[in-house]
Write a protein that holds these residues in place. Structure first.
Motif, mmCIF file in Angstrom:
data_model
loop_
_atom_site.group_PDB
_atom_site.id
_atom_site.type_symbol
_atom_site.label_atom_id
_atom_site.label_comp_id
_atom_site.label_asym_id
_atom_site.label_seq_id
_atom_site.Cartn_x
_atom_site.Cartn_y
_atom_site.Cartn_z
ATOM 1 N N THR A 175 63.952 -75.550 -47.960
ATOM 2 C CA THR A 175 64.453 -74.431 -47.044
ATOM 3 C C THR A 175 65.879 -74.038 -47.055
ATOM 4 O O THR A 175 66.795 -75.172 -47.294
ATOM 5 C CB THR A 175 63.882 -75.067 -45.722
ATOM 6 O OG1 THR A 175 64.353 -76.111 -45.184
ATOM 7 C CG2 THR A 175 62.312 -75.203 -45.491
ATOM 8 N N GLU A 176 66.244 -73.172 -46.474
ATOM 9 C CA GLU A 176 67.493 -72.543 -46.511
ATOM 10 C C GLU A 176 67.815 -72.515 -45.133
ATOM 11 O O GLU A 176 66.897 -71.945 -44.250
ATOM 12 C CB GLU A 176 67.630 -71.308 -47.215
ATOM 13 C CG GLU A 176 69.077 -70.620 -46.987
ATOM 14 C CD GLU A 176 69.096 -69.199 -47.541
ATOM 15 O OE1 GLU A 176 70.109 -68.623 -47.140
ATOM 16 O OE2 GLU A 176 68.266 -68.567 -48.106
ATOM 17 N N VAL A 177 68.965 -72.944 -44.519
ATOM 18 C CA VAL A 177 69.533 -72.946 -43.212
ATOM 19 C C VAL A 177 69.939 -71.453 -42.889
ATOM 20 O O VAL A 177 70.664 -70.858 -43.397
ATOM 21 C CB VAL A 177 70.614 -73.997 -43.000
ATOM 22 C CG1 VAL A 177 71.019 -73.765 -41.553
ATOM 23 C CG2 VAL A 177 70.149 -75.516 -43.218
ATOM 24 N N PRO B 263 61.572 -72.173 -37.399
ATOM 25 C CA PRO B 263 61.843 -70.848 -37.230
ATOM 26 C C PRO B 263 63.532 -70.348 -37.852
ATOM 27 O O PRO B 263 63.821 -69.529 -38.304
ATOM 28 C CB PRO B 263 61.785 -70.176 -35.863
ATOM 29 C CG PRO B 263 61.644 -71.500 -35.019
ATOM 30 C CD PRO B 263 61.487 -72.572 -35.661
ATOM 31 N N GLN B 264 64.450 -71.391 -37.522
ATOM 32 C CA GLN B 264 65.717 -71.030 -38.038
ATOM 33 C C GLN B 264 66.113 -71.703 -39.560
ATOM 34 O O GLN B 264 67.067 -71.631 -40.062
ATOM 35 C CB GLN B 264 66.725 -72.216 -37.202
ATOM 36 C CG GLN B 264 66.633 -71.889 -35.827
ATOM 37 C CD GLN B 264 65.680 -72.934 -35.259
ATOM 38 O OE1 GLN B 264 64.755 -73.574 -35.902
ATOM 39 N NE2 GLN B 264 65.450 -73.041 -33.935
ATOM 40 N N LEU B 265 64.780 -71.925 -40.435
ATOM 41 C CA LEU B 265 64.939 -72.224 -41.827
ATOM 42 C C LEU B 265 63.877 -71.167 -42.462
ATOM 43 O O LEU B 265 62.958 -70.863 -41.879
ATOM 44 C CB LEU B 265 64.184 -73.739 -41.898
ATOM 45 C CG LEU B 265 64.977 -75.040 -41.247
ATOM 46 C CD1 LEU B 265 64.348 -76.151 -41.520
ATOM 47 C CD2 LEU B 265 66.577 -74.927 -41.579
ATOM 48 N N ARG B 266 64.515 -71.036 -43.546
ATOM 49 C CA ARG B 266 63.472 -70.172 -44.293
ATOM 50 C C ARG B 266 63.134 -70.736 -45.812
ATOM 51 O O ARG B 266 63.882 -71.415 -46.344
ATOM 52 C CB ARG B 266 64.425 -69.019 -44.968
ATOM 53 C CG ARG B 266 63.592 -67.974 -45.851
ATOM 54 C CD ARG B 266 64.506 -66.754 -46.309
ATOM 55 N NE ARG B 266 65.679 -66.787 -46.480
ATOM 56 C CZ ARG B 266 66.771 -65.880 -46.034
ATOM 57 N NH1 ARG B 266 66.433 -64.820 -45.380
ATOM 58 N NH2 ARG B 266 67.801 -66.234 -46.464
ATOM 59 N N PRO B 267 61.794 -70.644 -46.140
ATOM 60 C CA PRO B 267 61.358 -71.484 -47.454
ATOM 61 C C PRO B 267 62.188 -71.040 -48.499
ATOM 62 O O PRO B 267 62.625 -69.717 -48.760
ATOM 63 C CB PRO B 267 59.847 -71.044 -47.493
ATOM 64 C CG PRO B 267 59.800 -70.492 -46.210
ATOM 65 C CD PRO B 267 60.593 -70.075 -45.694
ATOM 66 N N ASN B 268 62.689 -71.873 -49.488
ATOM 67 C CA ASN B 268 63.233 -71.399 -50.727
ATOM 68 C C ASN B 268 62.739 -72.338 -51.928
ATOM 69 O O ASN B 268 62.539 -73.488 -51.580
ATOM 70 C CB ASN B 268 64.726 -71.156 -50.622
ATOM 71 C CG ASN B 268 65.367 -72.188 -50.387
ATOM 72 O OD1 ASN B 268 64.806 -73.358 -50.469
ATOM 73 N ND2 ASN B 268 66.676 -72.392 -50.642
ATOM 74 N N GLY B 269 62.698 -71.797 -53.203
ATOM 75 C CA GLY B 269 62.157 -72.655 -54.232
ATOM 76 C C GLY B 269 60.708 -72.507 -54.107
ATOM 77 O O GLY B 269 59.838 -72.167 -53.215
#
Length: 183
Positions: free
Chosen positions: A149-151, A82-88
């Motif tokens: 993922t983005e931190v 949950p502390q990460l967000r998908p990117n790319g």
């Protein structure tokens, strides 16, 4: 069937069997051992340059392909901390150089679920046929899925992947899994 295994293809056993020791009688007890196909998955993390909020972490899963002539289902689920967000973009392919390319929405679909913060990759019929062809030519070939993922916050972040290597495994949610973490 145990998680990570796919039932063997149907086969025939001809009876009676000649006793190999005497050659003039039949065996009265026959033991048959079907060889279920094994499939597994691993998750790797590349976080060399991820030291602060906003940095990117790269995740790669490698999943084996069951040695079967008829693969009826293949699904990979990647759950993101949950502390990460998908990117790319999520990329899906084989780890062998002369294997066919896989095309999204032709060979497989990728669906992101906001509630569970997870990607689900489902192989379509055309992709399943490619899996069969690849494993026949390259028995050790694997499906490779890459995503980033983005931190969002500092801490220890653990992601997980699950492989469901058949329709039976998908329907009964009996897969195999692996985890990896970044700090």
């Amino acid at each position: 069937i145990q998680p990570g295994f796919v039932g063997s293809a149907p086969f025939l056993v001809a009876l009676p069997l000649t006793n190999p020791a005497t050659q003039n009688s039949s065996l009265s007890t026959v033991h048959v051992y079907p060889k279920d196909a094994l499939a597994g998955i691993t998750l790797d993390v590349r976080d060399d340059h991820a030291v602060k909020r906003g940095d990117t972490i790269f995740w790669t899963s490698h999943s084996s392909i069951p040695m079967l002539a008829d693969i009826d289902g293949y699904q990979i689920v990647h759950t993101i901390a949950p502390q990460l967000r998908p990117n790319g973009k999520v990329t899906v392919g084989f780890d062998c150089s002369d294997c066919p390319a896989l095309e999204q929405d032709v060979d497989y679909t990728v669906v992101f679920d906001d509630q569970s913060n997870s990607y689900t990759i489902n192989f379509l019929d055309k992709g399943l046929r490619k899996l069969e062809g690849v494993v026949e030519k390259h028995p050790t070939a694997q499906v490779e899925v890459e995503r980033s993922t983005e931190v969002l916050r500092a801490g220890i972040h653990e992601n997980s992947v699950e492989l469901y290597p058949s329709m039976e495994a998908i329907e009964n949610r009996r897969g195999v899994s692996d985890t990896a973490e970044t700090k």
